[in-house]
Write a protein that holds these residues in place. Sequence first.
Motif, short mmCIF file in Angstrom:
data_model
loop_
_atom_site.label_atom_id
_atom_site.label_comp_id
_atom_site.label_asym_id
_atom_site.label_seq_id
_atom_site.Cartn_x
_atom_site.Cartn_y
_atom_site.Cartn_z
N ASP A 63 -3.52 3.19 -3.18
CA ASP A 63 -2.67 2.81 -4.31
C ASP A 63 -2.12 1.38 -4.19
O ASP A 63 -0.91 1.16 -4.17
CB ASP A 63 -1.49 3.79 -4.40
CG ASP A 63 -0.82 3.75 -5.77
OD1 ASP A 63 0.23 4.38 -5.92
OD2 ASP A 63 -1.35 3.06 -6.66
N PRO A 64 -2.98 0.39 -4.12
CA PRO A 64 -2.48 -0.95 -3.83
C PRO A 64 -1.79 -1.57 -5.03
O PRO A 64 -2.10 -1.28 -6.17
CB PRO A 64 -3.76 -1.73 -3.49
CG PRO A 64 -4.83 -1.03 -4.25
CD PRO A 64 -4.44 0.40 -4.35
N ARG A 65 -0.84 -2.39 -4.79
CA ARG A 65 -0.18 -3.16 -5.81
C ARG A 65 0.31 -4.44 -5.16
O ARG A 65 0.31 -4.56 -3.94
CB ARG A 65 0.94 -2.36 -6.49
CG ARG A 65 2.16 -2.07 -5.67
CD ARG A 65 1.97 -0.93 -4.65
NE ARG A 65 1.70 0.36 -5.23
CZ ARG A 65 2.65 1.18 -5.70
NH1 ARG A 65 3.90 0.84 -5.66
NH2 ARG A 65 2.30 2.37 -6.21
N ILE A 66 0.70 -5.41 -5.97
CA ILE A 66 1.22 -6.64 -5.39
C ILE A 66 2.55 -6.98 -6.02
O ILE A 66 2.87 -6.57 -7.13
CB ILE A 66 0.26 -7.85 -5.58
CG1 ILE A 66 0.08 -8.18 -7.06
CG2 ILE A 66 -1.08 -7.60 -4.91
CD1 ILE A 66 -0.65 -9.49 -7.27
N SER A 67 3.32 -7.73 -5.26
CA SER A 67 4.50 -8.36 -5.87
C SER A 67 4.33 -9.85 -5.66
O SER A 67 3.67 -10.29 -4.71
CB SER A 67 5.81 -7.84 -5.28
OG SER A 67 5.72 -7.67 -3.92
N LEU A 68 4.89 -10.62 -6.55
CA LEU A 68 4.64 -12.04 -6.47
C LEU A 68 5.84 -12.85 -6.95
O LEU A 68 6.70 -12.36 -7.68
CB LEU A 68 3.41 -12.43 -7.31
CG LEU A 68 3.53 -12.13 -8.79
CD1 LEU A 68 3.17 -13.36 -9.61
CD2 LEU A 68 2.60 -10.98 -9.14
N ASP A 69 5.86 -14.05 -6.49
CA ASP A 69 6.87 -15.01 -6.90
C ASP A 69 6.23 -15.84 -8.02
O ASP A 69 5.30 -16.61 -7.76
CB ASP A 69 7.22 -15.90 -5.71
CG ASP A 69 8.25 -16.97 -6.06
OD1 ASP A 69 8.51 -17.20 -7.26
OD2 ASP A 69 8.79 -17.59 -5.12
N PRO A 70 6.68 -15.68 -9.27
CA PRO A 70 6.01 -16.39 -10.36
C PRO A 70 6.35 -17.87 -10.42
O PRO A 70 5.75 -18.60 -11.17
CB PRO A 70 6.52 -15.68 -11.62
CG PRO A 70 7.84 -15.11 -11.21
CD PRO A 70 7.78 -14.81 -9.75
N VAL A 112 8.22 7.31 1.15
CA VAL A 112 8.49 7.59 -0.27
C VAL A 112 8.56 9.10 -0.46
O VAL A 112 7.63 9.82 -0.10
CB VAL A 112 7.33 7.02 -1.14
CG1 VAL A 112 7.65 7.20 -2.61
CG2 VAL A 112 7.09 5.55 -0.80
N LEU A 113 9.66 9.57 -1.02
CA LEU A 113 9.85 11.02 -1.21
C LEU A 113 10.00 11.32 -2.69
O LEU A 113 11.11 11.28 -3.23
CB LEU A 113 11.10 11.49 -0.45
CG LEU A 113 11.04 11.33 1.05
CD1 LEU A 113 12.43 11.50 1.66
CD2 LEU A 113 10.10 12.35 1.65
N PRO A 114 8.90 11.62 -3.37
CA PRO A 114 9.04 12.00 -4.78
C PRO A 114 9.55 13.43 -4.86
O PRO A 114 9.12 14.28 -4.08
CB PRO A 114 7.61 11.88 -5.31
CG PRO A 114 6.72 11.94 -4.12
CD PRO A 114 7.51 11.66 -2.90
N PHE A 170 0.85 -1.18 0.00
CA PHE A 170 0.00 0.00 0.00
C PHE A 170 0.89 1.23 0.00
O PHE A 170 1.96 1.22 0.60
CB PHE A 170 -0.88 0.03 1.26
CG PHE A 170 -1.78 -1.16 1.37
CD1 PHE A 170 -1.38 -2.27 2.07
CD2 PHE A 170 -3.03 -1.17 0.75
CE1 PHE A 170 -2.20 -3.39 2.18
CE2 PHE A 170 -3.86 -2.27 0.85
CZ PHE A 170 -3.44 -3.39 1.56
N VAL A 171 0.41 2.28 -0.67
CA VAL A 171 1.12 3.55 -0.61
C VAL A 171 0.09 4.59 -0.23
O VAL A 171 -0.83 4.89 -0.99
CB VAL A 171 1.77 3.91 -1.96
CG1 VAL A 171 2.56 5.21 -1.83
CG2 VAL A 171 2.67 2.78 -2.44
N TRP A 172 0.22 5.12 0.96
CA TRP A 172 -0.73 6.09 1.47
C TRP A 172 -0.19 7.50 1.34
O TRP A 172 1.02 7.72 1.32
CB TRP A 172 -1.01 5.82 2.96
CG TRP A 172 -1.74 4.55 3.22
CD1 TRP A 172 -3.04 4.28 3.01
CD2 TRP A 172 -1.17 3.38 3.82
NE1 TRP A 172 -3.35 3.01 3.41
CE2 TRP A 172 -2.23 2.43 3.92
CE3 TRP A 172 0.09 3.03 4.29
CZ2 TRP A 172 -2.05 1.17 4.46
CZ3 TRP A 172 0.28 1.77 4.82
CH2 TRP A 172 -0.78 0.84 4.90
N GLY A 173 -1.11 8.43 1.30
CA GLY A 173 -0.71 9.84 1.28
C GLY A 173 -1.02 10.51 -0.03
O GLY A 173 -0.88 11.72 -0.16
#
Lengths: 781, 400
Positions: free
Chosen positions: B94-101, B350-352, B80-83
């Motif tokens: 802003d949800p996303r996933i990472s996965l082991d294929p 996270v600092l853009p 999750f990325v909040w803010g």
Amino acid sequence: MFDITTVREIDYGTNSVVYVYQDHDNPKLWYMVPVPTLRTVGGAPAFSLTEYTKNGGGVAGLCTFEMELIQPMAARAAAEKVLGDDISWGGFTWVGGTAYFYYDIEGEGRVLAVEPTLYGTNVAAFQIELETAEALNTFKGAYGSGGGASPFRVEYDMQVLTKLLGAKATVTYKAEAAIEYEKKYKTVRDTWGNQKQVLQEVKQVLTQSGAGDVKVELGAGSSEELAQRVRDWGWTTLENQVSTTVAAAAVMATGPNPVSATTSFTQSYQEDTVIDWSTPVSTFMRKFSSEEWNKLFVKVDNRKLSVVFNLIGQLDRSDNGDPIAQSVTVTVTYPTRKTDNTFTLIVKDGAQSSLIYEAPGDFSGGDYNAEFTYSYVIEFDDGKSYQSDPVTTTDTLVNITPNNFGTRQVTFIGQNVPFDTPTGVRAVNIDFFFAPPAGNPAIVQTKTMTANGEEEAIAFDSYYNLPIGQGYTYRLRYQMADNTEIVSQPPGALSAAPDYTGSGNADIVFVVDPKGLFTQFTLRAFNYTTEPATLALVDVNAQYFDPANNGDEWIAENTWANWTPEGFLSFAEPRWNFQAVDNLNMAYYNISGQIYYSDGTNFTLDKYRQSSETKTLTITNTIQNYSVKVDTSLIDWDKVASVNLTMFQLTTTAKEEFGDTLPDFLRKPREEMSRKERELAGESQQNQILFSILGSPQGVKVDTVERYYGIQRLRSDPTIEFYYTAVYVMKDGEARAIEKQEVTGRLSVELPAVPPANIQPGIVRQRIDPDQLHAHMRKSG
Amino acid sequence: MSARGLDQAQGAPDPPPCDPPPVSAIAEADGGAVLDHLARSARDLVRRVADGGPHAAEGVAMRPVASNLTPSGAAVEAAFVWGGVGPDGRPDCDPRISLDPLPGGAPSGRLAAALALVRAAGPARLSVQQQMLAAEVAEWQASSPGRYGAWAGLRAGAVARAPDSGPPPLAAKLYLELPERAREAACALEQRLAGTPPVLGGRGIRPTMLGLDPKNGGVEVYYRCDRLFPGDLDTLMRRFRLPERAGEVVALIERLTRRSVRLELPSWDVGFSIAYGTREEGVRPAPAVFTFYSNAASLLGPDERVRCALMREGRVRDWDMTPYAALHARTPEAIPGEAPLQCHGLVGAVLPSGGDMRVTATLALPRAFGCRARGDAMPAQPGSLPQAHAAEGREEPGHG
């Protein structure tokens, strides 16, 4: 007194921050926590890095420097801009502190801890021997020309007494959580010798496992900001306490994994309690300009002798603030320096409390000679002086501490003792004892405390013109409102302090509520896979006795039945928790049970007893547990003031190495050993416990409580063997000791009424071989 | 993966692999639905890739084995990325996933599977520069094999969509392991990308992973390091020509841990990443985003404490915490006698460049697509490939 609720951060300079506190009563009075800085002496930085190019005598170089605490002018100016330029600045009264130097050798982090002077600018002198060329290069790189910040830093942790205003705090340590975490996530562990290393690792375990918790309850009108400050303090307090617990467990835990020998605790601090407060400050040291570096980095052919001499500890009289002595004049004898061997340190003058003595190395015997002799003369205020015996040593750090001046100042401060409540405490009688200089009468002093806080603190102050030992003993006798008495005596303090601390035991003792102390006892088992037989089944019943407070009846009891220890390390569940008075000196656990092994044999725990100081019973498939009873009933308290009994066993390697003759220094208390001796003692002694048995003032029942020492006997080496030394301080001030002896066939120790005078102190070796043990067990049914 | 699992006798029949979790288990908030969609898509993609790949016959992707992606063995992790705000202007997570294929597979196989998955996910392709980087890294992995090889990431395409317009398009990301044994080559690469010499030699900073985003041609380098001081963060940001914002990170850490940061940052397991801006022809990509990471447990302790800290901060900042909160209903039970499985992975700031700070956290999804967590009852598998032994604890932050 400064008010912890008012702390503010002030930015100054390019990237620096300083902390200020407002006074509790005078809003225009502020205190600034000073910042570590490299000391300047005669205009030049007090720093030197020396490379030995020809005869290093085993080392490649040496780095020495001095740090001090100052309030930077820029910080003051910035603070006054924010707080007003009509404010005035107060000073903290430090009660203790440590300075740490964080550095690394080729990437591996290290910490060196040093005790700064409590006076002036709190100068701390650091000296690091650089053993290899790589180490030397790391230091060159860290400080060498280039300007900017060095990767090495110094942190000061100074303590001051203050009140916990506006909030209540509870700190909790759950041993089970820490132990679970250790089991699952093994991390590389260093040896537990370095105390600061213990604190770092303890902090990690406390956070990651969730074993530590700090709860803060704000008082009326307090801010969230204060909650943060108190939480900070709570976490530091918790970390320090857990670190002490782990270090103590390491000394007593026979078996690996000291964290698994710790037990849970919880402590509450009410509003307005007096507490030990510290605001650690740290600065990165700086790199030197090329010009400076040319003078500070020196190459010499031969290793030199470099010794730091320090006056540390509380060196002013608590009654009138005067220094306890005028000066100390030190004379060093070393073959290469015939002149300029004498220098004077001024007591209570922070700028003249330490000196680094240097002399060209003595290579007359071919190799570098590290041995030198020193003696000192103390000039007291009243014109008297004291000439010390010469000391020959290779220690390169010599701390001269208050007890060397014949000074003892210990303050007892009540911290939430329930005075003035119908079911609480009417008064606390404090029995206090230490061994005076030879020839002076030794008495147990008694004073009475009737209220909490610093103003009502009870002080035991003695000023002699002769040195005294570093240790002291005390016992608290709480006179309850219902006319009963509760006795609480802490266990004997084995000096496990790292060798930089010379100022001795805590000079401030907090007195707390005697009742309802949360106690946890843990039964743990190790199954070593190298053994043919493992622990199959364990039945244990444990009882807690405190004869001084509860006579012959047990206070709490617990049974673990049919426990099958699994895996390498396991714990009998559930943990045994109960509440009792904190009387670690005299209370004990009485444990009975049966241990069954996988090879069909079994072992009976027959009234096994151990001091309540050790809250863990460790059983393994390599040892069997026996206890040694110490009979104190014969001590002649008419003549004797106190007895210190130290008991220990030897590690297997030490046994092989020493054979029948133990080195004499093992007889000494740790504070009296040289650094090398202390290291050797740490490696050779295990399962060490100190019983301090205190006489009583007139009219008070004497201590005849038996003590118990739990020992482990290897299944493979069935002779039980342990050692002890005992020092008696007679009421007329004479010190007597038990002489070297061999005792066989007995599983108990009988302390004599009074040892004979004028005998050489020695170590008693007591052994029981299997046949004798068998007979003994049979006899006792 | 514990041998215990394999030894379990055949009990209940194997549940149909990779059925989606019931939708009701995830809150009906937008974020939850997106996560659900991503998890389902991931499952489909993995199956598609496996069916077309060299291990199709063994049905590797369908084997319910534990993965090295997370400490709990889950092969999917939500982030999750909040803010920030979503396309509808409301705060989103802003949800996303990472996965082991390729759970249980060898690193080389996983790299191939990840590449294939990224191709199959959507129309975006790796740019020429990204392909060259990937090829370089693949070469290093071939001669100095690493631990996992690669992971894949999936997020919903960030396009404002009318309701009922169907599931959002997918955007995939590729994470390549920079093997430990190819450290020198990796350092040379990161210096090339950064354009400035490395700083803070005493902090053990090493590049460990490379992220490639085909959608925008972006390159992200992930680093691990020893304990850091607040000043070090500014030094790092200075090196990458980014504005010095360590103060914001420290303030966040102080709020989450509820302790002051006086000396070092209070975590023993930290790292950071630099995301480079999209490449214009002839212009060196500039560092655009600095992210500081810490292992969640190292900073905040067990899962419950991490959750409390994030929920507390989220309440104050008015973040959308519902999908995150709902995920906790599905965390696996602890095995008696063992430390509870850590579900949280990382926490980060996270600092853009030129934008407000965002806060990120990752959380394992143990049963996201039917794959099992350690400790779940497992039937014996006939003729399986060698099992990977999942790490006892997290070794690196980031998606690996």
